[in-house]
Design a protein around this motif. Structure first.
Motif, PDB file in Angstrom:
ATOM      1  N   GLY A 106      -3.860   6.523   6.896  1.00 36.51           N
ATOM      2  CA  GLY A 106      -5.094   5.811   6.592  1.00 36.51           C
ATOM      3  C   GLY A 106      -5.855   6.616   5.569  1.00 36.51           C
ATOM      4  N   TYR A 110       0.878  -1.173   0.000  1.00 33.69           N
ATOM      5  CA  TYR A 110       0.000   0.000   0.000  1.00 33.69           C
ATOM      6  C   TYR A 110       0.915   1.222   0.000  1.00 33.69           C
ATOM      7  CZ  TYR A 110      -3.269   3.446   1.911  1.00 33.69           C
ATOM      8  OH  TYR A 110      -4.011   4.578   2.136  1.00 33.69           O
ATOM      9  N   SER A 141     -10.817   6.856   8.065  1.00 33.83           N
ATOM     10  CA  SER A 141      -9.895   7.110   9.177  1.00 33.83           C
ATOM     11  C   SER A 141     -10.064   8.556   9.625  1.00 33.83           C
ATOM     12  CB  SER A 141      -8.435   6.858   8.775  1.00 33.83           C
ATOM     13  OG  SER A 141      -7.808   8.044   8.365  1.00 33.83           O
ATOM     14  N   GLY A 186       2.686  -4.197  12.718  1.00 32.81           N
ATOM     15  CA  GLY A 186       1.230  -4.071  12.886  1.00 32.81           C
ATOM     16  C   GLY A 186       0.540  -5.424  13.014  1.00 32.81           C
ATOM     17  N   GLY A 192       3.204   0.640  11.048  1.00 32.33           N
ATOM     18  CA  GLY A 192       3.511   0.573   9.625  1.00 32.33           C
ATOM     19  C   GLY A 192       4.675   1.460   9.255  1.00 32.33           C
ATOM     20  N   MET A 251      -4.481   3.954  10.851  1.00 26.06           N
ATOM     21  CA  MET A 251      -5.573   3.044  10.476  1.00 26.06           C
ATOM     22  C   MET A 251      -6.441   2.739  11.690  1.00 26.06           C
ATOM     23  SD  MET A 251      -3.731   0.656   7.670  1.00 26.06           S
ATOM     24  CE  MET A 251      -3.235   1.347   6.101  1.00 26.06           C
ATOM     25  N   ALA A 262      -1.734  -6.968  11.418  1.00 23.43           N
ATOM     26  CA  ALA A 262      -2.141  -7.805  10.291  1.00 23.43           C
ATOM     27  C   ALA A 262      -1.247  -9.044  10.168  1.00 23.43           C
ATOM     28  CB  ALA A 262      -2.112  -7.006   8.987  1.00 23.43           C
ATOM     29  N   SER A 277      -9.204  -7.024  13.430  1.00 25.77           N
ATOM     30  CA  SER A 277      -7.932  -6.938  12.716  1.00 25.77           C
ATOM     31  C   SER A 277      -7.019  -8.105  13.058  1.00 25.77           C
ATOM     32  CB  SER A 277      -7.221  -5.625  13.064  1.00 25.77           C
ATOM     33  OG  SER A 277      -7.927  -4.530  12.525  1.00 25.77           O
ATOM     34  N   ASN A 304     -11.235   0.618   9.089  1.00 26.17           N
ATOM     35  CA  ASN A 304      -9.860   0.991   8.806  1.00 26.17           C
ATOM     36  C   ASN A 304      -8.875  -0.137   9.068  1.00 26.17           C
ATOM     37  OD1 ASN A 304      -9.569   4.002   8.133  1.00 26.17           O
ATOM     38  ND2 ASN A 304     -11.150   3.951   9.721  1.00 26.17           N
ATOM     39  N   THR A 305      -9.364  -1.345   9.178  1.00 24.82           N
ATOM     40  CA  THR A 305      -8.486  -2.463   9.508  1.00 24.82           C
ATOM     41  C   THR A 305      -7.308  -2.561   8.542  1.00 24.82           C
ATOM     42  OG1 THR A 305      -8.351  -4.841   9.777  1.00 24.82           O
ATOM     43  CG2 THR A 305      -9.873  -4.036   8.104  1.00 24.82           C
ATOM     44  N   CYS A 306      -6.142  -2.879   9.087  1.00 26.15           N
ATOM     45  CA  CYS A 306      -4.966  -3.077   8.251  1.00 26.15           C
ATOM     46  C   CYS A 306      -4.913  -4.500   7.689  1.00 26.15           C
ATOM     47  CB  CYS A 306      -3.698  -2.770   9.040  1.00 26.15           C
ATOM     48  SG  CYS A 306      -3.522  -3.767  10.528  1.00 26.15           S
TER      49      CYS A 306
END
Lengths: 251, 251, 251, 251, 251, 251, 251, 251
Positions: F208, E55, F212, F158, F130, F184, F160, G190, G224-226
């Protein structure tokens, strides 16, 4: 048109001094001038002795020049607010007697007639929390000065170092009206409001970042002040507070 | 404590009239009383001649009764605002001389001493847009009255039928300060502000539904007024406007 | 496709006049043209006599030119709104008969066929509060004019000087529909709505600063109007109000 | 007071028919009655033939009864909106000829005089997305009916099952004005607006949960409609849309 | 690390095949690469067969180039989203096999290994309300395509002309998953959701003006949809919807 | 001025050592320097050993240079935050010993005196979700370092890919204070807060898009964390968190 | 009605088998029943095999009973959601075979016909962050179960103690679709989204206080989840997520 | 589980002391208890010596009693927050040794084991702006006390009478951590933050009316504080600040 004038006019119609048609004209006589894109209220200065004000945002330079010219021809004094350097340059070359207060973003065209004598209470004190609030503070200060009030300035006395403010208590106590200009959390308005017993006019500024949301934080804080005697203006509206300060300062 | 007083104290220390310890006590002499849950500022009435005010929301009845009792013992006058009928009943049975203004939701405990003579400019005029705005308007009116200002009332003159307002122009022109109380779109503040040349204190109310968002619509409208000489208070804050109106009304 | 037409088609299928396959085609006959990035509704003008409208924001110049060209080939008249000077220049060189209304930011391509005779109620009156609201007011005025309504204009009559508006009451009373365009606190819509007994279409503008929040203050004020007979459009949506004004103005 | 009447009055002053004092009285003759808490506009029905309306929220029962009584004495017809069952019971026992529409929350006091003949365009069609939107839809429908328009109703035709709506296209096409009442995402207004070529009045309702934020979602959706010919009212403001629908429906 | 693998490792430690230190290393063996400013997850493609995604917003060009290079060395395929033309040019000159989808703002670096065979349900259909929504719609479409799903496109079928949509019902019914991209009032998601019985993924866009508040109106509308089977993504998040569409489309 | 000092002063007045006028001066002796546009608090470093900080946003370059020069003359160390490259260049040419941390946007002017010995608890660990959060994270890290704390950095971990974070548990456990920087959805603050038992300082960033709302989503998430021991700073306020981290890190 | 059916109908009109009037009836044959306050879509179950759903909020008990009765007569199965205990009691005494899931606030009326065989992917796993989120989680779980999916539950595994979640990784990996229900900061969505490679349906709840603003914080966080593969539903909309989960779970 | 422990376990597997199956069990050994509706983390007290906390809002009384009972059996100490009087009565009759702090709305179940010796920095000072803020202040105070810190209280020292605060500067300077609890405009946090050089934990409260928007005004003000060393908690989250204060207060 007030009742007394209206009755006089009707009397003069009965007496034949004024014809119905003339009376109709006078009742309809516009105290303003229609430029198509603007209706200039020439009567206002006459009504209350205050300068005419041109809020420049959203107007084209051509419109501003025309309005300023027409007002300057008839009025005591003209204030133009939110004047960009470009528009200021155009105004100054167009209306030679105009003066530009660049920090305040105000152009003043001095009036040819003396304003009515105004009895004043004392000094308007403009207080700012930070250095970045100064343009808004100056807009308030210049406005009140041009309307006829003496104005004091006390800048960068925010609450993070409260002794800077407390050391100036004498100046705060001596003012007849106070304008407090602050961004970020806007706490200065409450602290000043708690110290003095004269009206405090609070102006939130858009100074701050993130969750200041362009001045919303300071605006809400000022509206919710725990101090009495504090009222609030729009974000960055230094003009409004300077104008109100002078109104309160006239006895 | 102002500079003059401070210098006098220091002189009296040098002359031996006051001992350093006594001076210390006087410098530290608390002008308030600590109840644990509240710090009562007995000095305030002494400082500025205004009544003490108890904002009742969020306080227990027991706390309100104690505060009212302590203040009534020392102060000129006590105002309790946002008083529910239950708390009012408790206050009236506890402090016999208290009076309840039920529409304004204010209890007044009259002071035993006369306030300082105040030189007043004229009448405070409280204007409301609708019938439902009257409780807030009365809070403003009773506050200004109890502080010492003569107060006029002009209710239900909202802009939907603007001739109701225009017919009262004489009363608007005669007021020295105006409090305008309006919910819904809050347009009355701008219209009044455009008619008069004295300060207008605008109070948005939570009257309205849907997109009034409990008074947000009127609040934003008043902050964005196109009229000069209008400042704004918190939603439903009739007390704040009445207090400020009296401040401005004192010369 | 309405019931009557559908029944006629079915009758003609029974009678053999139309084959099922042809009927299927006709039922499926697309009244629009697929450009991939846009589905052009050529049928709309045919359905209601109104011009096709291209809302230019977010479209590339190439897309706008293609759409305008295709519409101009078939339709009575094309309106492009929110046209930047750059896009306007491209359109005018591409479609020679096009005309640019620069204040309104509208390009009109005149239609080759006369529109259906429309029976109109009277004049659409477009009223603006300030000079800075004129671009939105002109978008409304040009839209209604191009759809076929006579349009009057009354600009810069905001409530801060309400006599400017009241002096024009006759024009307000004579209009069959009124479009009121105002930023800041948007009070003009309520005042006009309280004066007239014809529909008022209120357009909030993003004119204002600070707590106007790009037109939110005026939008909320207009939605909360205390006057009856006022409905509201999106912020700066002069086109929408001009379109609706003409709809109401057609008997 | 319009120009013609004003001139006649002035003529009659010149001719001596009317004395200046009488003219002054007539110019000041209040077309409303001051109850202290309310200024009743008895002239309004006379001006435009529409019923007087009492918006009950925020008024005490005693205030509502007094207003209804005074209006009923003079006016053609009275509508009270947002009437709770309790207030309705009080009104019906106080004003015997009153009628309560409980779903619409409206009390009607029938007028003693026939309204002016109004030339109407056709039927007002009130469309609701869901069953829970019916109270607001009925407020619109009863208002338009009591003002004199024939009203059709089409309820529970939300876009989740769009064939329910499409099957009623004939009714949609036949209406002269449409009121679309919808909560949740409010999409029905856009779909109806895309189908018809008559004015669509969109009323968002507070029906929905979570991120509907008491109708904000539907309000914003309707303001942003991609369809032309749609204007918007306050959340749950069925009265406003019914009133406007009748205005548009009168030629 | 799942239970089975963990047990195998422990068995191999007991048998002496793996030393405790080696086991510790393997338990700590990072399935990602630390670049200081980024931790690249090389394991992800291995885990689920999907491409790695960069991203780009908020990253410097140098960071993007480094990440793309490292990922391209090891992974099947790389997607970079929100790629500006400048960054795209840098990427294409740096990674020669990269391809730029300019409308979708996506750069794809093709993988050297074939992805695992995926069993797919059918076609992902991407539907957009307007021409200005196409960049977001293309972001969704290209994402789903690059992950392995066949993708259909149906653009500019917003509800203002609902027959354009209804004529395509067959395509809507045939899709296994639908992505609906719409700005303004976002009604298209509800209408499509009411027509089909397969999952609808709704993406609000920031297309619109004034009270769309950069996509908030469409977002709230989609969250409040009255149709079942509709879920929502962040404003303009075409990538998210395309990714989810492919997940659902794999059996 | 604390009680002890005040008493000493009063004693010295009694003894004649200090004249009342001198005492008055000393009581008024400003511990700051008035530049008109700024009141510099030279006493602060003396009071608490921390560097002076210039928040550059909203100040002119001339103002920043003057403030930096004056502070550098007297203070231990100066930090300027939110320094644009242009202002940094001006500062570095004006104050030769200054150093620019470009990612953190901080200029440091080293102090000539050694700071007081501070007893520290351990390491401040700055964690970012991030790559795009790194500028804010670096602002925190450089601030804490310049105040005297050892600082560790752990970036792009993060939630994820939560194994990237879990693999670093040892570093998380070893820190005495943690700063967590995330945009985010800001979930990283809750996850870290749930893992460690030391204070976590959460900084939402404006990273974001769409909903956001420039960091509002992360801010609200962090304020609502289900983990204990997490407090929150303004959006993008890395400086604030770095400063607080050092305060907590000093025993 | 799809193209094939339409063509058959037209063929049968040509052949004389069906008269135009009958065809018209069939084309207009309503697949729903008009109760005045509701249009029941009896065709829906027939179209897609799913139960009919009554969303009870805003409907009167009488309306709910009538709708349930009519649906139960014809449909496979009826679900009523957001059923208060009072309405549930009325439903159970009115429709004896109905069953009340009190935590989920759902009443189920079992269908008399077997649903179509549905091929399912696997288990729907409903995960909740806290105990207070369980009512919403159960609404999702019961909905998916009643539609035909096997459902697993994993409650109170919020991120403040992340090992509770990580220990259940096997269950997370095994699910074919996951519903994640969380209030406060909503971070669980998330974290789960980062762990699994199947679709995650995120439901924010209104659990929380202060700045959760009734679920807004969790809603924004989830939007806004990553993590990729996460889509979002309205606040507290467990039904919506359960319905979508089953749609995805059917091959 | 930290690296050291993990290595020991692996060593003991190699040595045969622990079988792989046992190791697996230990690696999977749940440090919490699954009640279905809650996963109790018995390990937490063991990990960090802090009490277990039950946040009661949204839990049923039966759930609270079960959780309290299970925790009390194993843990050192239990805190239940946001306990209504009804739930408190149930808890006290169920768990006899429990104690109710009614102003703080906290129930404490004393632990049977002594907590680890904690080395503390000094006193936590809890400061409140007004009387109505005391419940939140007490929640903070009782939490920090029960965790083991000495706590001072300084209530009703809001900025409207700033001498009440300044007179207590010595107490402010002496505290090792300060919790500042304030509603309305929340200015107290900035003023205290500007006076002291120790960490200030700011808790906005929902005290206020109108435009405080249930604490939003104070929250935004605190986030935007111009003072350094201030961090912020959720509205009314006294527990969070008390917990953090103790964390900081432990060396």
């Amino acid at each position: 048109m007030q009742t007394d004038n209206l009755k006089q006019l009707l009397e003069s119609v009965r007496s034949g001094e004024t014809s119905p048609d003339d009376a109709l004209v006078r009742l309809r006589d516009l105290p303003y001038e229609n430029l198509g894109f603007a209706q200039l209220d020439h009567h206002r200065a006459l009504r209350n002795g205050f300068p005419e004000v041109i809020y420049c945002t959203g107007k084209t330079t051509a419109q501003i020049l025309t309005i300023a010219e027409r007002l300057a021809e008839r009025s005591h004094k003209v204030l133009a607010t939110r004047v960009t350097p470009e528009v200021a340059a155009a105004l100054l070359s167009h209306v030679p007697q105009a003066v530009y207060h660049d920090v305040a973003r105000i152009v003043v065209v001095p009036g040819v007639q003396a304003p009515d004598e105004q009895s004043l209470r004392g000094e308007v004190l403009v207080v700012s929390a930070g250095t970045a609030d100064i343009p808004v503070a100056e807009e308030a200060a210049v406005t009140a000065e041009e309307m006829g009030s003496p104005v004091g300035r006390l800048y960068d006395v925010g609450v993070a170092g409260i002794h800077r403010l407390l050391d100036q208590r004498a100046r705060l106590f001596d003012a007849s009206v106070l304008v407090v200009v602050a961004g970020m959390e806007g706490a200065l308005a409450s602290v000043v409001g708690g110290l003095v017993s004269r009206p405090v006019l609070a102006v939130p500024t858009s100074v701050g970042y993130g969750a200041s949301f362009q001045g919303l934080a300071a605006l809400l804080a000022m509206l919710n002040t725990c101090a009495s005697g504090v009222s609030v203006f729009n974000i960055d509206n230094g003009f409004g507070a300077g104008y109100m300060a002078h109104l309160i300062n006239t006895v």
